[in-house]
Design an enzyme around this catalytic site. Structure first.
Site, PDB file in Angstrom:
ATOM      1  N   ASP A  89       0.864  -1.164   0.000  1.00  0.00           N
ATOM      2  CA  ASP A  89       0.000   0.000   0.000  1.00  0.00           C
ATOM      3  C   ASP A  89       0.915   1.234   0.000  1.00  0.00           C
ATOM      4  O   ASP A  89       2.145   1.129   0.044  1.00  0.00           O
ATOM      5  CB  ASP A  89      -0.940  -0.038   1.225  1.00  0.00           C
ATOM      6  CG  ASP A  89      -2.174   0.820   1.015  1.00  0.00           C
ATOM      7  OD1 ASP A  89      -3.220   0.536   1.630  1.00  0.00           O
ATOM      8  OD2 ASP A  89      -2.110   1.783   0.213  1.00  0.00           O
ATOM      9  N   GLU A 131     -10.468   6.294   4.820  1.00  0.00           N
ATOM     10  CA  GLU A 131      -9.379   5.797   5.666  1.00  0.00           C
ATOM     11  C   GLU A 131      -9.431   6.375   7.079  1.00  0.00           C
ATOM     12  O   GLU A 131     -10.509   6.535   7.649  1.00  0.00           O
ATOM     13  CB  GLU A 131      -8.050   6.068   4.955  1.00  0.00           C
ATOM     14  CG  GLU A 131      -8.025   5.409   3.588  1.00  0.00           C
ATOM     15  CD  GLU A 131      -6.659   5.389   2.961  1.00  0.00           C
ATOM     16  OE1 GLU A 131      -6.535   5.868   1.832  1.00  0.00           O
ATOM     17  OE2 GLU A 131      -5.722   4.896   3.606  1.00  0.00           O
TER      18      GLU A 131
HETATM   19  O1  LIG Z   1      -4.505   5.045  -3.850  1.00  0.00           O
HETATM   20  C1  LIG Z   1      -3.662   3.949  -3.672  1.00  0.00           C
HETATM   21  C2  LIG Z   1      -3.904   3.295  -2.323  1.00  0.00           C
HETATM   22  C3  LIG Z   1      -5.261   2.590  -2.246  1.00  0.00           C
HETATM   23  O2  LIG Z   1      -5.356   1.604  -3.261  1.00  0.00           O
HETATM   24  C4  LIG Z   1      -5.393   1.932  -0.861  1.00  0.00           C
HETATM   25  O3  LIG Z   1      -6.602   1.172  -0.757  1.00  0.00           O
HETATM   26  C5  LIG Z   1      -5.396   2.966   0.246  1.00  0.00           C
HETATM   27  O4  LIG Z   1      -5.059   2.356   1.476  1.00  0.00           O
HETATM   28  C6  LIG Z   1      -4.494   4.129  -0.075  1.00  0.00           C
HETATM   29  N1  LIG Z   1      -4.270   5.172   0.704  1.00  0.00           N
HETATM   30  C7  LIG Z   1      -3.520   6.048  -0.004  1.00  0.00           C
HETATM   31  C8  LIG Z   1      -3.089   7.323   0.513  1.00  0.00           C
HETATM   32  C9  LIG Z   1      -3.340   7.636   1.854  1.00  0.00           C
HETATM   33  C10 LIG Z   1      -2.956   8.871   2.368  1.00  0.00           C
HETATM   34  C11 LIG Z   1      -2.335   9.815   1.551  1.00  0.00           C
HETATM   35  C12 LIG Z   1      -2.111   9.493   0.214  1.00  0.00           C
HETATM   36  C13 LIG Z   1      -2.485   8.249  -0.307  1.00  0.00           C
HETATM   37  C14 LIG Z   1      -3.239   5.503  -1.225  1.00  0.00           C
HETATM   38  N2  LIG Z   1      -3.853   4.301  -1.243  1.00  0.00           N
END
Ligand SMILES: OC[C@@H]1[C@@H](O)[C@H](O)[C@@H](O)c2nc(-c3ccccc3)cn21
Length: 605
Positions: free
Chosen positions: A285, A493
């Protein structure tokens, strides 16, 4: 003569072997790197040969139009094809409820609503439509489906989970076939599959494993359970995804009994690749490996150690996304010193190349402009409207047994529509829509609940709308009924982690004020069950859980006015109080407000 790896008629494994044999260590290491679109330069793609590019949550080109996306991806592909061996990139994006980053795309209900609809064939069709809209922008890979089994609604990603019931999640893994195409009956188990290059995209089952089972629903937290529970509850859906030839798996930020998944050799290699026989590739991730040194050292420090731990544990591709050259130097050096065996690198690159060859990206590296107007097309919006309709759950219908409140009468004189979520496309789409956390307002073309109601009532009916109905309005009388639409603002998230699940914006107060005077239907637009106090529930005439329906609000009106009946059933427990959490079907003394599987039809009350 043409080298075998460029020969489309050669067997995939022959092409993999040939290309791997031609690559330098640095080129192999670069294939294991996924970088963010804003750093996808000529140096990164042509000189160094990064294997993959992604856009993070809200990162998008230009005006987010489909053509803009296609031009961006094609431009990057041209850079990649100019590298020494001309290995194309795989571009990945989070198309998790339609191609949600693209302005004008069809936005489908989030997974929790599809869990309420419990229709595997519908979910497969949604995968098909999503694949077409993603391919229209030249992208061949989506980071979906999330097959989390959410066991606690305090988790900010509850809405990305189909259900708290692993069997329900397993049944909806059909989206993999929708996205990738149907593998032939003799397709080898665990081997990646892609059907038509033109219309299908690679899928990504995420987040392996136990992301939905963390203590108190804390995002990226710790899932404390036995191996058997981990396997039975959280790992089960991965077998269904693999049986459909899922091409990639994304590791979870979370921990299992304190062990970080991103560096857990037992689960990533011995179980997923060994016992389960997964032959695609595992991607980390976002900055997932940067956390491996925590809590001993701050996230992002000891990068060399983090790389060694994750790659040796079985991680094949790293979603870096910004420290590419540092990553490359460390990885090459780690192999040269023997801290990472070359065989591990070869295994990772073999898996990545295997997926690239089966994706057809060597033969069809560029976008297909003829697909562009399929984005947000009528047929997809009708499919989304069907999904919205099937996802509605009727939780209360009338104050007494004999008089169902729904369907709403169309040709009445005057109705009141009120609430923060009645007229807000952004709110009804939820997170992962245009922006990473979603937004409010007219973020993309769609039909709000208010617009859908206006379109459905009789021409004589006066629809009075106030985001927050005033006492004067409520007391002004002559309303046949009121529709109060409340819920959560979009989130994703950790931003969505909550310990307080009361209805935001004092929704309960508004409901009570309106329902004290006017017969009232309440619609809750949320990613999860919210607190409904007993006295509020008693005051209202009807209650509908709409989840996060997306752009096609007409699907809600279809049910409210009786064109179609309610079929949705709760995919998650609707708790009485947050003090009960976690509360799941099957618990001893299971005493929810509404149990999993609950849902009325219009003739019940
Ligand atoms: O977008 C790509 C992946 C996604 O597929 C995952 O399910 C997810 O956990 C995720 N969080 C971020 C992310 C979180 C905070 C700041 C920038 C990006 C990026 N991503």
């Amino acid at each position: 003569a043409m080298p075998p790896y460029k020969d489309a008629s050669a067997l995939v494994e022959v092409r993999v072997r040939d290309l791997l044999g031609r690559m330098t260590l640095r080129e192999k290491a670069a294939q294991m790197a996924q970088i963010e679109r804003t750093v996808a330069s000529a140096r990164a793609l042509t000189e160094l040969g990064a294997g993959s590019v992604l856009n993070g949550g809200g990162s998008a080109p230009g005006d987010r139009s489909p053509a803009c996306w296609a031009d961006m991806v094609d431009g990057m592909q041209r850079l990649a094809l100019s590298s020494r061996l001309g290995v194309p990139i795989l571009y990945g994006t989070d198309a998790v409820h339609g191609h949600n980053n693209v302005f004008g795309a069809t936005v489908f209900p989030h997974n929790v609503g599809l869990g309420a609809a419990r229709d595997p064939e519908l979910v497969r069709r949604i995968g098909e439509a999503t694949a077409l809209e993603v391919r229209a922008t030249g992208i061949k890979w989506t980071f979906a489906p999330c097959v989390a089994v959410c066991r606690d609604p305090r988790w900010g990603r509850c809405y990305e989970s189909y259900s708290e019931d692993p069997e329900m999640v397993r049944s909806l893994a059909t989206i993999v076939t929708g996205l990738q195409g149907e593998p032939p009956a003799d397709h080898p188990h665990g081997y990646p599959f892609l059907g038509s290059v033109r219309e299908k995209v690679l899928a990504c089952a995420k987040h392996f494993v136990g992301d939905g089972g963390t203590d108190r629903g804390i995002n990226e937290g710790n899932t404390i359970c036995s191996y058997d529970e981990l396997e039975d509850i959280h790992m089960a859906p991965y077998l269904d995804c693999m049986a459909q030839g899922v091409a990639t798996v994304m590791a979870s930020h979370s921990k299992w009994n304190g062990e970080r998944l991103h560096s857990c050799r037992c689960l990533l290699t011995d179980v997923l690749k060994g016992k389960l026989g997964f032959k695609g590739f595992v991607i980390s991730d976002w900055k997932g490996i940067d956390k491996i040194c925590e809590p001993r050292a701050p996230q992002g420090s000891e990068y060399r150690y983090c790389i060694a731990q994750s790659v040796n544990a079985g991680m094949d591709m790293i979603m870096i996304p910004y420290r590419f050259e540092e990553f490359l130097e460390h990885l090459v050096s780690l192999v040269e010193t023997g801290e990472i065996p070359l065989s591990r690198i070869d295994d990772a690159v073999e898996r990545i190349l295997r997926v690239k060859f089966i994706s057809g990206v060597f033969e069809h590296p560029f976008s297909d402009p003829s697909l562009l107007d399929i984005i947000g097309c009528k047929e997809h919006r009708l499919l989304a409207r069907e999904a919205v309709r099937k996802s509605m759950v009727l939780l209360k219908n009338g104050k007494n047994q004999k008089e169902p409140f729904l369907p709403l009468v169309k040709n009445v004189k005057r109705i009141l529509v009120t609430g923060t979520h009645a007229d807000d496309i952004g709110f009804q789409c939820g997170g992962w829509t245009v922006g990473w956390n979603g937004n409010s307002g007219k973020i993309t073309p769609g039909t709000s609940i208010l617009e859908a109601i206006k379109e459905s009532v009789g021409v004589q009916t006066e629809v009075v709308y106030e985001a927050c109905a005033t006492e004067a309005t409520i007391e002004s009388g002559e309303f046949s009924y009121a529709v109060v639409v409340v819920g959560e603002v979009p989130y994703s998230e950790t931003v969505g982690d909550r310990t307080d699940l009361s209805i935001p914006f004092n929704g309960s107060d508004l409901i009570t004020r309106v329902a004290s005077t006017i017969p009232t239907l309440v619609i809750v637009v949320s990613g999860r069950p919210l607190d409904i106090e007993t006295q509020v529930l008693e005051k209202i005439d009807a209650l509908v859980a709409a989840w996060l329906p997306g752009t096609e609000g007409m699907g809600i009106a279809d049910c409210l006015f009786g064109y179609q009946d309610f079929v949705g059933k709760l995919p998650v427990t609707w708790h009485r109080s947050v003090d009960q959490l976690p509360i799941n079907s099957g618990d001893a003394n299971y005493d929810p407000l509404f149990p999993v599987g609950y849902g009325l039809n219009m003739f019940q009350s």
